[in-house]
Design a protein around this motif. Structure first.
Motif, PDB file in Angstrom:
ATOM      1  N   VAL A   2       0.848  -1.206   0.000  1.00  0.00           N
ATOM      2  CA  VAL A   2       0.000   0.000   0.000  1.00  0.00           C
ATOM      3  C   VAL A   2       0.873   1.242   0.000  1.00  0.00           C
ATOM      4  O   VAL A   2       1.780   1.371   0.819  1.00  0.00           O
ATOM      5  CB  VAL A   2      -0.913   0.052   1.270  1.00  0.00           C
ATOM      6  N   THR A   3       0.605   2.147  -0.918  1.00  0.00           N
ATOM      7  CA  THR A   3       1.338   3.404  -0.888  1.00  0.00           C
ATOM      8  C   THR A   3       0.362   4.497  -0.504  1.00  0.00           C
ATOM      9  O   THR A   3      -0.789   4.473  -0.905  1.00  0.00           O
ATOM     10  CB  THR A   3       1.918   3.747  -2.278  1.00  0.00           C
ATOM     11  N   SER A   4       0.807   5.396   0.329  1.00  0.00           N
ATOM     12  CA  SER A   4      -0.059   6.538   0.616  1.00  0.00           C
ATOM     13  C   SER A   4       0.585   7.768   0.015  1.00  0.00           C
ATOM     14  O   SER A   4       1.798   7.829  -0.148  1.00  0.00           O
ATOM     15  CB  SER A   4      -0.312   6.689   2.112  1.00  0.00           C
ATOM     16  N   PRO A   5      -0.245   8.731  -0.332  1.00  0.00           N
ATOM     17  CA  PRO A   5       0.310   9.945  -0.912  1.00  0.00           C
ATOM     18  C   PRO A   5       1.122  10.683   0.144  1.00  0.00           C
ATOM     19  O   PRO A   5       0.949  10.456   1.330  1.00  0.00           O
ATOM     20  CB  PRO A   5      -0.924  10.754  -1.296  1.00  0.00           C
ATOM     21  N   SER A   6       1.988  11.502  -0.303  1.00  0.00           N
ATOM     22  CA  SER A   6       2.865  12.217   0.596  1.00  0.00           C
ATOM     23  C   SER A   6       2.967  13.640   0.077  1.00  0.00           C
ATOM     24  O   SER A   6       3.336  13.845  -1.078  1.00  0.00           O
ATOM     25  CB  SER A   6       4.215  11.516   0.537  1.00  0.00           C
ATOM     26  N   ALA A   7       2.588  14.594   0.896  1.00  0.00           N
ATOM     27  CA  ALA A   7       2.664  15.990   0.466  1.00  0.00           C
ATOM     28  C   ALA A   7       3.518  16.781   1.442  1.00  0.00           C
ATOM     29  O   ALA A   7       3.467  16.567   2.655  1.00  0.00           O
ATOM     30  CB  ALA A   7       1.275  16.613   0.364  1.00  0.00           C
ATOM     31  N   PHE A   8       4.309  17.668   0.874  1.00  0.00           N
ATOM     32  CA  PHE A   8       5.167  18.554   1.656  1.00  0.00           C
ATOM     33  C   PHE A   8       4.744  19.978   1.344  1.00  0.00           C
ATOM     34  O   PHE A   8       4.731  20.380   0.187  1.00  0.00           O
ATOM     35  CB  PHE A   8       6.632  18.370   1.243  1.00  0.00           C
ATOM     36  N   PHE A   9       4.370  20.715   2.377  1.00  0.00           N
ATOM     37  CA  PHE A   9       3.938  22.089   2.123  1.00  0.00           C
ATOM     38  C   PHE A   9       4.521  23.038   3.154  1.00  0.00           C
ATOM     39  O   PHE A   9       5.017  22.624   4.207  1.00  0.00           O
ATOM     40  CB  PHE A   9       2.405  22.186   2.054  1.00  0.00           C
ATOM     41  N   ALA A  10       4.460  24.335   2.828  1.00  0.00           N
ATOM     42  CA  ALA A  10       5.096  25.359   3.657  1.00  0.00           C
ATOM     43  C   ALA A  10       4.041  26.139   4.431  1.00  0.00           C
ATOM     44  O   ALA A  10       3.005  26.511   3.884  1.00  0.00           O
ATOM     45  CB  ALA A  10       5.893  26.308   2.764  1.00  0.00           C
ATOM     46  N   GLU A  11       4.296  26.347   5.700  1.00  0.00           N
ATOM     47  CA  GLU A  11       3.427  27.165   6.547  1.00  0.00           C
ATOM     48  C   GLU A  11       4.240  28.334   7.085  1.00  0.00           C
ATOM     49  O   GLU A  11       5.251  28.124   7.759  1.00  0.00           O
ATOM     50  CB  GLU A  11       2.904  26.356   7.741  1.00  0.00           C
ATOM     51  N   ALA A  22      -1.577  26.833  -5.787  1.00  0.00           N
ATOM     52  CA  ALA A  22      -1.970  28.197  -6.163  1.00  0.00           C
ATOM     53  C   ALA A  22      -1.370  29.229  -5.210  1.00  0.00           C
ATOM     54  O   ALA A  22      -1.087  30.359  -5.600  1.00  0.00           O
ATOM     55  CB  ALA A  22      -3.491  28.316  -6.194  1.00  0.00           C
ATOM     56  N   ALA A  23      -1.184  28.835  -3.959  1.00  0.00           N
ATOM     57  CA  ALA A  23      -0.630  29.755  -2.961  1.00  0.00           C
ATOM     58  C   ALA A  23       0.899  29.690  -2.918  1.00  0.00           C
ATOM     59  O   ALA A  23       1.526  30.326  -2.075  1.00  0.00           O
ATOM     60  CB  ALA A  23      -1.210  29.429  -1.589  1.00  0.00           C
ATOM     61  N   ASN A  24       1.470  28.919  -3.835  1.00  0.00           N
ATOM     62  CA  ASN A  24       2.925  28.704  -3.881  1.00  0.00           C
ATOM     63  C   ASN A  24       3.460  28.105  -2.571  1.00  0.00           C
ATOM     64  O   ASN A  24       4.552  28.422  -2.124  1.00  0.00           O
ATOM     65  CB  ASN A  24       3.654  30.012  -4.216  1.00  0.00           C
ATOM     66  N   LEU A  25       2.655  27.232  -1.976  1.00  0.00           N
ATOM     67  CA  LEU A  25       3.051  26.606  -0.713  1.00  0.00           C
ATOM     68  C   LEU A  25       3.296  25.105  -0.857  1.00  0.00           C
ATOM     69  O   LEU A  25       3.723  24.451   0.086  1.00  0.00           O
ATOM     70  CB  LEU A  25       1.975  26.849   0.357  1.00  0.00           C
ATOM     71  N   LEU A  26       3.014  24.553  -2.057  1.00  0.00           N
ATOM     72  CA  LEU A  26       3.237  23.113  -2.251  1.00  0.00           C
ATOM     73  C   LEU A  26       4.687  22.906  -2.686  1.00  0.00           C
ATOM     74  O   LEU A  26       5.112  23.391  -3.725  1.00  0.00           O
ATOM     75  CB  LEU A  26       2.275  22.556  -3.306  1.00  0.00           C
ATOM     76  N   LEU A  27       5.433  22.178  -1.874  1.00  0.00           N
ATOM     77  CA  LEU A  27       6.856  21.985  -2.168  1.00  0.00           C
ATOM     78  C   LEU A  27       7.111  20.681  -2.895  1.00  0.00           C
ATOM     79  O   LEU A  27       8.014  20.587  -3.720  1.00  0.00           O
ATOM     80  CB  LEU A  27       7.663  22.057  -0.874  1.00  0.00           C
ATOM     81  N   ASP A  28       6.319  19.659  -2.592  1.00  0.00           N
ATOM     82  CA  ASP A  28       6.479  18.387  -3.292  1.00  0.00           C
ATOM     83  C   ASP A  28       5.265  17.516  -3.024  1.00  0.00           C
ATOM     84  O   ASP A  28       4.644  17.624  -1.969  1.00  0.00           O
ATOM     85  CB  ASP A  28       7.740  17.656  -2.814  1.00  0.00           C
ATOM     86  N   TYR A  29       4.948  16.682  -4.000  1.00  0.00           N
ATOM     87  CA  TYR A  29       3.819  15.768  -3.833  1.00  0.00           C
ATOM     88  C   TYR A  29       4.095  14.468  -4.558  1.00  0.00           C
ATOM     89  O   TYR A  29       4.521  14.473  -5.703  1.00  0.00           O
ATOM     90  CB  TYR A  29       2.521  16.395  -4.363  1.00  0.00           C
ATOM     91  N   MET A  30       3.883  13.364  -3.872  1.00  0.00           N
ATOM     92  CA  MET A  30       3.995  12.054  -4.502  1.00  0.00           C
ATOM     93  C   MET A  30       2.701  11.288  -4.284  1.00  0.00           C
ATOM     94  O   MET A  30       2.336  11.022  -3.142  1.00  0.00           O
ATOM     95  CB  MET A  30       5.151  11.260  -3.894  1.00  0.00           C
ATOM     96  N   PRO A  31       1.988  10.950  -5.372  1.00  0.00           N
ATOM     97  CA  PRO A  31       0.702  10.264  -5.210  1.00  0.00           C
ATOM     98  C   PRO A  31       0.894   8.857  -4.613  1.00  0.00           C
ATOM     99  O   PRO A  31       1.937   8.281  -4.772  1.00  0.00           O
ATOM    100  CB  PRO A  31       0.123  10.175  -6.612  1.00  0.00           C
TER     101      PRO A  31
END
Ligand code: VAL
Length: 189
Positions: free
Chosen positions: A1-10, A180-189
């Motif tokens: 099972v793979t889960s998505p992984s998102a990296f974002f900036a706050e 859209a907010a330029n806060l998504l740094l990386d995403y792997m589905p």
């Protein structure tokens, strides 16, 4: 099972004298659809956290010191300068801006479930949707937000962009909004 992984900036809004407001926490989640329920970021008191700045970026970013190289490679960052390193305990109760809701501030909390196996050492925390998240949220006296109804549809509390959307479909909306907010740094589905 793979889960998505998102990296974002706050963005830091109150750095408690340790971080400036040109600094962003690099937060990790495997459930982007729970970002509307985000109430904080959990870190480990004993880990070292570095404030880094990659070439060509005006923003500074906080990542667990041990994971900086790994994360920089993932993001394609080059020439990453480490500006300073602090103990997790020093970041307790730092406040950040929720990526979607201008009125919501998020609190940095010290917990015992953050690992250095994956992610950034800073975990998105939605007390309404995870056992560990719930525990730490209770310790910090947070009101528990659950912006999803019994059928799995997001409620009004999640805001207009999410209201009425099935939770699985909210992943994409959350990612699009971060982007859209330029806060998504990386995403792997
Ligand atoms: N903390 C978890 C995550 O970031 C959930 C439970 C919100 O994916």
């Amino acid at each position: 099972v793979t889960s998505p992984s998102a990296f974002f900036a706050e963005q830091v809004v109150d750095g408690k004298g340790v971080l400036d407001t040109d600094t962003y926490l690099v937060v990790w989640t495997t459930t982007p659809w729970t970002i509307p329920a985000s109430e904080g970021v959990t870190i480990d008191a004993s880990f070292e956290y570095s404030v880094v700045q990659p070439q060509g970026e005006t923003r500074k970013f906080v990542i667990a010191a041990e994971l900086v190289n790994n994360v920089a490679e993932k993001f394609g960052w080059e020439d990453v300068k480490t500006l300073k390193t602090v103990k997790g305990a020093d970041l307790d109760r730092v406040l950040t801006q929720h990526p979607f809701y201008p009125d919501r501030k998020l609190v940095v909390m010290l917990g015992d479930f953050v690992t250095l196996d994956a992610g950034t050492g800073l975990v998105h925390t939605a007390p309404g949707f995870g056992e560990d998240d719930f525990r730490v949220g209770m310790q910090y006296g947070l009101d528990i937000l659950v912006p999803v109804n019994d059928q799995g549809y997001m409620t009004e509390e999640a805001g207009d962009d999410f209201n009425g959307v099935f939770y699985e479909d909210a992943n994409q909306i959350a990612l699009d909004k971060l982007k859209a907010a330029n806060l998504l740094l990386d995403y792997m589905p």
